[in-house]
Motif scaffolding. Structure first.
Motif, PDB file in Angstrom:
ATOM      1  N   GLU A 110       0.848  -1.404  -0.052  1.00  0.00           N
ATOM      2  CA  GLU A 110      -0.172  -0.033   0.025  1.00  0.00           C
ATOM      3  C   GLU A 110       0.991   1.304   0.015  1.00  0.00           C
ATOM      4  OE1 GLU A 110      -2.835   2.165   3.215  1.00  0.00           O
ATOM      5  OE2 GLU A 110      -3.407   0.064   2.857  1.00  0.00           O
ATOM      6  N   ALA A 111       2.145   1.151   0.716  1.00  0.00           N
ATOM      7  CA  ALA A 111       2.968   2.524   0.801  1.00  0.00           C
ATOM      8  C   ALA A 111       3.920   2.480  -0.315  1.00  0.00           C
ATOM      9  CB  ALA A 111       3.858   2.542   2.059  1.00  0.00           C
ATOM     10  N   GLY A 112       3.717   1.509  -1.404  1.00  0.00           N
ATOM     11  CA  GLY A 112       4.556   1.604  -2.485  1.00  0.00           C
ATOM     12  C   GLY A 112       6.032   1.333  -1.923  1.00  0.00           C
ATOM     13  N   LEU A 113       6.149   0.236  -0.750  1.00  0.00           N
ATOM     14  CA  LEU A 113       7.673   0.010  -0.641  1.00  0.00           C
ATOM     15  C   LEU A 113       8.030  -1.652  -0.623  1.00  0.00           C
ATOM     16  CD1 LEU A 113       7.337   1.899   2.789  1.00  0.00           C
ATOM     17  CD2 LEU A 113       8.622   2.564   0.659  1.00  0.00           C
ATOM     18  N   ASP A 114       7.038  -2.457  -1.550  1.00  0.00           N
ATOM     19  CA  ASP A 114       7.223  -3.794  -1.585  1.00  0.00           C
ATOM     20  C   ASP A 114       8.565  -4.213  -2.042  1.00  0.00           C
ATOM     21  OD1 ASP A 114       5.779  -2.547  -3.461  1.00  0.00           O
ATOM     22  OD2 ASP A 114       5.378  -4.494  -4.090  1.00  0.00           O
ATOM     23  N   GLU A 115       9.145  -3.318  -2.946  1.00  0.00           N
ATOM     24  CA  GLU A 115      10.559  -3.756  -3.500  1.00  0.00           C
ATOM     25  C   GLU A 115      11.559  -3.463  -2.336  1.00  0.00           C
ATOM     26  OE1 GLU A 115      11.973  -0.210  -6.164  1.00  0.00           O
ATOM     27  OE2 GLU A 115      10.342  -1.058  -6.877  1.00  0.00           O
ATOM     28  N   LYS A 116      11.432  -2.796  -1.363  1.00  0.00           N
ATOM     29  CA  LYS A 116      12.204  -2.743  -0.319  1.00  0.00           C
ATOM     30  C   LYS A 116      12.148  -3.906   0.875  1.00  0.00           C
ATOM     31  CE  LYS A 116      13.207   2.157  -0.128  1.00  0.00           C
ATOM     32  NZ  LYS A 116      14.589   1.901  -0.210  1.00  0.00           N
ATOM     33  N   LEU A 117      11.454  -4.809   0.499  1.00  0.00           N
ATOM     34  CA  LEU A 117      10.983  -5.873   1.481  1.00  0.00           C
ATOM     35  C   LEU A 117      11.345  -7.394   0.954  1.00  0.00           C
ATOM     36  CD1 LEU A 117       9.614  -7.004   3.993  1.00  0.00           C
ATOM     37  CD2 LEU A 117       7.513  -6.898   2.797  1.00  0.00           C
ATOM     38  N   THR A 118      12.208  -8.142   1.780  1.00  0.00           N
ATOM     39  CA  THR A 118      12.687  -9.272   1.572  1.00  0.00           C
ATOM     40  C   THR A 118      12.122 -10.313   2.549  1.00  0.00           C
ATOM     41  OG1 THR A 118      14.735  -8.556   0.411  1.00  0.00           O
ATOM     42  CG2 THR A 118      14.573 -11.061   1.131  1.00  0.00           C
ATOM     43  N   ILE A 119      11.509 -11.171   2.266  1.00  0.00           N
ATOM     44  CA  ILE A 119      11.008 -12.076   3.339  1.00  0.00           C
ATOM     45  C   ILE A 119      11.424 -13.661   2.765  1.00  0.00           C
ATOM     46  CG2 ILE A 119       8.922 -13.502   4.254  1.00  0.00           C
ATOM     47  CD1 ILE A 119       7.219 -10.711   3.892  1.00  0.00           C
ATOM     48  N   VAL A 120      12.055 -14.378   3.802  1.00  0.00           N
ATOM     49  CA  VAL A 120      12.760 -15.635   3.524  1.00  0.00           C
ATOM     50  C   VAL A 120      11.772 -16.570   4.631  1.00  0.00           C
ATOM     51  CG1 VAL A 120      14.635 -16.982   3.690  1.00  0.00           C
ATOM     52  CG2 VAL A 120      14.723 -14.543   2.851  1.00  0.00           C
ATOM     53  N   ARG A 121      11.413 -17.558   4.260  1.00  0.00           N
ATOM     54  CA  ARG A 121      10.766 -18.619   5.103  1.00  0.00           C
ATOM     55  C   ARG A 121      11.716 -19.940   5.045  1.00  0.00           C
ATOM     56  NH1 ARG A 121       5.222 -17.817   5.503  1.00  0.00           N
ATOM     57  NH2 ARG A 121       5.384 -18.887   7.380  1.00  0.00           N
ATOM     58  N   ARG A 122      12.271 -20.379   6.335  1.00  0.00           N
ATOM     59  CA  ARG A 122      12.975 -21.530   6.418  1.00  0.00           C
ATOM     60  C   ARG A 122      12.259 -22.715   7.219  1.00  0.00           C
ATOM     61  NH1 ARG A 122      19.444 -20.412   6.690  1.00  0.00           N
ATOM     62  NH2 ARG A 122      19.097 -22.414   6.307  1.00  0.00           N
ATOM     63  N   GLU A 123      12.232 -23.735   6.926  1.00  0.00           N
ATOM     64  CA  GLU A 123      11.862 -24.858   7.742  1.00  0.00           C
ATOM     65  C   GLU A 123      12.502 -25.108   9.074  1.00  0.00           C
ATOM     66  OE1 GLU A 123      10.488 -29.635   7.412  1.00  0.00           O
ATOM     67  OE2 GLU A 123      11.239 -28.602   5.730  1.00  0.00           O
ATOM     68  N   LEU A 124      13.836 -25.054   9.130  1.00  0.00           N
ATOM     69  CA  LEU A 124      14.556 -25.430  10.188  1.00  0.00           C
ATOM     70  C   LEU A 124      15.263 -24.059  10.980  1.00  0.00           C
ATOM     71  CD1 LEU A 124      16.113 -28.466   8.993  1.00  0.00           C
ATOM     72  CD2 LEU A 124      14.009 -28.205  10.440  1.00  0.00           C
ATOM     73  N   LEU A 125      14.478 -22.721  10.676  1.00  0.00           N
ATOM     74  CA  LEU A 125      15.158 -21.537  11.131  1.00  0.00           C
ATOM     75  C   LEU A 125      15.153 -21.598  12.691  1.00  0.00           C
ATOM     76  CD1 LEU A 125      16.396 -18.633  10.580  1.00  0.00           C
ATOM     77  CD2 LEU A 125      14.111 -17.786  10.761  1.00  0.00           C
ATOM     78  N   HIS A 126      16.273 -21.484  13.463  1.00  0.00           N
ATOM     79  CA  HIS A 126      16.116 -21.431  14.828  1.00  0.00           C
ATOM     80  C   HIS A 126      16.872 -20.169  15.214  1.00  0.00           C
ATOM     81  CE1 HIS A 126      15.229 -22.808  18.851  1.00  0.00           C
ATOM     82  NE2 HIS A 126      16.561 -22.649  19.278  1.00  0.00           N
ATOM     83  N   THR A 127      17.632 -19.480  14.729  1.00  0.00           N
ATOM     84  CA  THR A 127      18.395 -18.498  14.758  1.00  0.00           C
ATOM     85  C   THR A 127      17.470 -17.162  15.012  1.00  0.00           C
ATOM     86  OG1 THR A 127      19.624 -19.030  13.016  1.00  0.00           O
ATOM     87  CG2 THR A 127      20.053 -16.599  13.895  1.00  0.00           C
ATOM     88  N   LYS A 128      17.934 -16.221  15.972  1.00  0.00           N
ATOM     89  CA  LYS A 128      17.035 -14.977  16.166  1.00  0.00           C
ATOM     90  C   LYS A 128      17.757 -13.817  16.409  1.00  0.00           C
ATOM     91  CE  LYS A 128      14.521 -18.331  19.076  1.00  0.00           C
ATOM     92  NZ  LYS A 128      15.411 -19.311  18.869  1.00  0.00           N
TER      93      LYS A 128
END
Length: 180
Positions: A110-128
Motif C-alpha cells: 500500500e505504501a509502495g515499499l514492497d521492493e524494499k522488503l525481502t521475506i525468507v521462510r525456512r523450515e528449520l530456522l532457529h536463529t534469532k
C-alpha cells in the motif's frame, strides 16, 4: 569504560523493561539516522508486538502520526523502509507468522515499499536476531509477546564492528535464498 557487547538475562519479573527500552533505542536510532543497509529481523516466531509506548506523546517528534498511542512492529519497520532502509525478515514456516507477514506485505504494498522488503521462510530456522545499522540483538528471544513479556530469555546486544559485519554476512545469505 566502553563496551562492545552486553548480556541481558530476562524473566517475566526482571529486566523486561530493559529489553523493551533497548529495542526502542535501536529502532529510534535507525529512524532518526537511517542507513542504506538492510535491517534484519530474524525470528522463528514473529508477531506485530508493541515496541514503543507513545501514549504520553514523547516520541511525536520522530513521527507526528504516532501521537497518543502504542506503536507496533509493522508500523516501525514501514517507517524505516519509508526513510530508505530496506528490510529483511527471516522466519520459520510456522502458521503463527502468517498474520504478521500478511500485515507487513499489505502495508508495504500500500505504501509502495514492497521492493524494499525481502521475506525468507525456512523450515528449520532457529536463529534469532535483530540487526540494525548500529547494533545487533541476538539470543533466545523470539519477536513475540511471550518473548518480550513472559519467557525467561538471554539476549546479547553487540555494537562491535566485527560482530555486526559477521551477522550482516550471515543474514544477507538468507536474501539469496528463495524470497516470497
Amino acid at each position: 569504560m566502553s563496551f562492545e557487547s552486553r548480556r541481558i538475562f530476562k524473566s517475566a519479573v526482571t529486566s523486561q523493561n530493559l529489553i523493551r527500552e533497548l529495542l526502542q533505542l535501536m529502532f529510534l536510532g535507525d529512524l532518526i539516522a537511517p542507513g542504506a543497509e538492510r535491517v534484519w529481523l530474524v525470528s522463528p516466531w514473529i508477531s506485530n508486538v508493541v515496541l514503543i509506548d507513545n501514549r504520553s506523546g514523547g516520541f511525536d517528534a520522530v513521527d507526528p502520526q504516532w501521537s497518543g498511542r502504542e506503536i507496533r512492529l509493522v508500523e516501525l519497520v514501514i517507517a524505516l523502509m519509508s526513510r530508505g532502509s530496506p528490510l529483511g525478515v527471516a522466519t520459520s514456516l510456522d502458521d503463527h507468522n502468517e498474520a504478521f507477514l500478511r500485515a507487513l506485505v499489505d502495508v508495504a504494498t500500500e505504501a509502495g515499499l514492497d521492493e524494499k522488503l525481502t521475506i525468507v521462510r525456512r523450515e528449520l530456522l532457529h536463529t534469532k536476531g535483530i540487526l540494525m545499522r548500529g547494533g545487533l540483538l541476538t539470543g533466545s528471544m523470539n519477536l513475540t509477546y511471550s518473548g518480550l513479556e513472559l519467557n525467561d530469555e538471554t539476549v546479547v546486544y553487540d555494537i562491535g564492528k566485527k560482530a555486526l559485519a559477521e551477522a550482516r554476512l550471515n543474514f544477507e545469505a538468507y536474501a539469496s535464498e528463495n524470497a516470497v
